[in-house]
Design a protein around this motif. Sequence first.
Motif, PDB file in Angstrom:
ATOM      1  N   SER A 197       0.858  -1.247   0.119  1.00 37.28           N
ATOM      2  CA  SER A 197      -0.041  -0.151  -0.158  1.00 37.28           C
ATOM      3  C   SER A 197       0.825   1.310  -0.053  1.00 37.28           C
ATOM      4  CB  SER A 197      -0.850   0.158   1.339  1.00 37.28           C
ATOM      5  OG  SER A 197      -0.208  -0.152   2.420  1.00 37.28           O
ATOM      6  N   GLY A 198       1.933   0.914  -0.217  1.00 36.29           N
ATOM      7  CA  GLY A 198       3.110   2.078  -0.466  1.00 36.29           C
ATOM      8  C   GLY A 198       4.096   2.020  -1.357  1.00 36.29           C
ATOM      9  N   ALA A 199       5.344   2.618  -1.322  1.00 28.43           N
ATOM     10  CA  ALA A 199       6.436   2.372  -2.229  1.00 28.43           C
ATOM     11  C   ALA A 199       7.055   1.235  -1.985  1.00 28.43           C
ATOM     12  CB  ALA A 199       7.432   3.910  -2.190  1.00 28.43           C
ATOM     13  N   VAL A 200       7.842   0.678  -2.957  1.00 28.77           N
ATOM     14  CA  VAL A 200       8.514  -0.653  -2.811  1.00 28.77           C
ATOM     15  C   VAL A 200       9.773  -0.350  -3.392  1.00 28.77           C
ATOM     16  CG1 VAL A 200       8.682  -2.862  -3.773  1.00 28.77           C
ATOM     17  CG2 VAL A 200       6.434  -1.971  -3.170  1.00 28.77           C
ATOM     18  N   SER A 201      10.990  -0.761  -2.758  1.00 34.30           N
ATOM     19  CA  SER A 201      12.430  -0.445  -3.370  1.00 34.30           C
ATOM     20  C   SER A 201      13.035  -1.884  -3.077  1.00 34.30           C
ATOM     21  CB  SER A 201      12.990   0.702  -2.645  1.00 34.30           C
ATOM     22  OG  SER A 201      14.434   0.805  -3.012  1.00 34.30           O
ATOM     23  N   LEU A 202      13.451  -2.506  -3.947  1.00 33.57           N
ATOM     24  CA  LEU A 202      14.272  -3.588  -3.966  1.00 33.57           C
ATOM     25  C   LEU A 202      15.784  -3.322  -4.520  1.00 33.57           C
ATOM     26  CD1 LEU A 202      11.720  -6.510  -5.096  1.00 33.57           C
ATOM     27  CD2 LEU A 202      12.247  -5.785  -2.539  1.00 33.57           C
ATOM     28  N   THR A 203      16.879  -3.581  -3.816  1.00 29.25           N
ATOM     29  CA  THR A 203      18.077  -3.491  -4.375  1.00 29.25           C
ATOM     30  C   THR A 203      19.003  -4.722  -3.891  1.00 29.25           C
ATOM     31  OG1 THR A 203      17.947  -0.977  -3.745  1.00 29.25           O
ATOM     32  CG2 THR A 203      20.256  -2.079  -4.168  1.00 29.25           C
ATOM     33  N   VAL A 204      19.518  -5.215  -4.994  1.00 32.70           N
ATOM     34  CA  VAL A 204      20.740  -6.308  -4.704  1.00 32.70           C
ATOM     35  C   VAL A 204      21.955  -5.688  -5.129  1.00 32.70           C
ATOM     36  CG1 VAL A 204      19.123  -8.157  -5.189  1.00 32.70           C
ATOM     37  CG2 VAL A 204      20.226  -7.030  -7.128  1.00 32.70           C
ATOM     38  N   SER A 205      23.159  -6.158  -4.573  1.00 29.33           N
ATOM     39  CA  SER A 205      24.211  -5.621  -4.708  1.00 29.33           C
ATOM     40  C   SER A 205      25.448  -6.783  -4.738  1.00 29.33           C
ATOM     41  CB  SER A 205      24.954  -4.675  -3.739  1.00 29.33           C
ATOM     42  OG  SER A 205      24.901  -5.139  -2.547  1.00 29.33           O
ATOM     43  N   GLY A 206      26.451  -6.513  -5.276  1.00 33.28           N
ATOM     44  CA  GLY A 206      27.620  -7.786  -5.442  1.00 33.28           C
ATOM     45  C   GLY A 206      27.736  -8.004  -6.922  1.00 33.28           C
ATOM     46  N   ASP A 207      29.161  -8.362  -7.131  1.00 35.84           N
ATOM     47  CA  ASP A 207      29.315  -8.703  -8.431  1.00 35.84           C
ATOM     48  C   ASP A 207      28.109 -10.003  -9.162  1.00 35.84           C
ATOM     49  OD1 ASP A 207      31.580  -7.315  -8.058  1.00 35.84           O
ATOM     50  OD2 ASP A 207      32.772  -8.922  -7.802  1.00 35.84           O
TER      51      ASP A 207
END
Length: 146
Positions: A115-125
Motif C-alpha cells: 500500500s506504499g512504495a517498494v524498493s528492492l536493491t541487490v548488490s555484489g558482482d
Amino acid sequence: MECTVLRPIARGGFEISARGSLASSQRRHCATGPPTSLNAGGGDISLTAGGAVVQVAGVITGDLLELLGASASYNLGTVTNDVNTITANTGALTLVDADDLTVGTSAGATGITSSGAVSLTVSGDDAILSVNESISGVGTITLVAD
C-alpha cells in the motif's frame, strides 16, 4: 510494543509477530524485544507487524523472507542481508540484499503487494534481481541491481 516468536515454520525457520514497531537494533530476544539479527540459515523467516519495522543493525539471513501486515512498513536496509526469495503483503517496503534475490511465493503472499512504495536493491558482482511474481504498490516501485 509486544513481540512474540509464534512458532517454528517449515525448513528450520521461524515466525515473529509484533504489535507496534520493531527496531532490530534492540539487543534482546523477541520474547522481550526484537532480535538484533534474524538468521534462519536455509530456513524461512515470516515477519508480521502492525507498525514500522526499521533495521538499523544486524543481518537478516534465510531462504525466504515473508513480510506481512497491512498497516506495517518495512525498512530493511543493511547491505549484508542475504535472503533468496522475498514475498510481501504490507505497506511501504525497502529491502537491500547482498546478492541474488527473487520475488516469489510463500504461504502468506504471492509476489509483493504494497500500500506504499517498494524498493528492492541487490548488490555484489553479478547480482541478479528476478521478478517471478507481480509487484504492485501505490507509490513508486524501484528495482536496482548494482
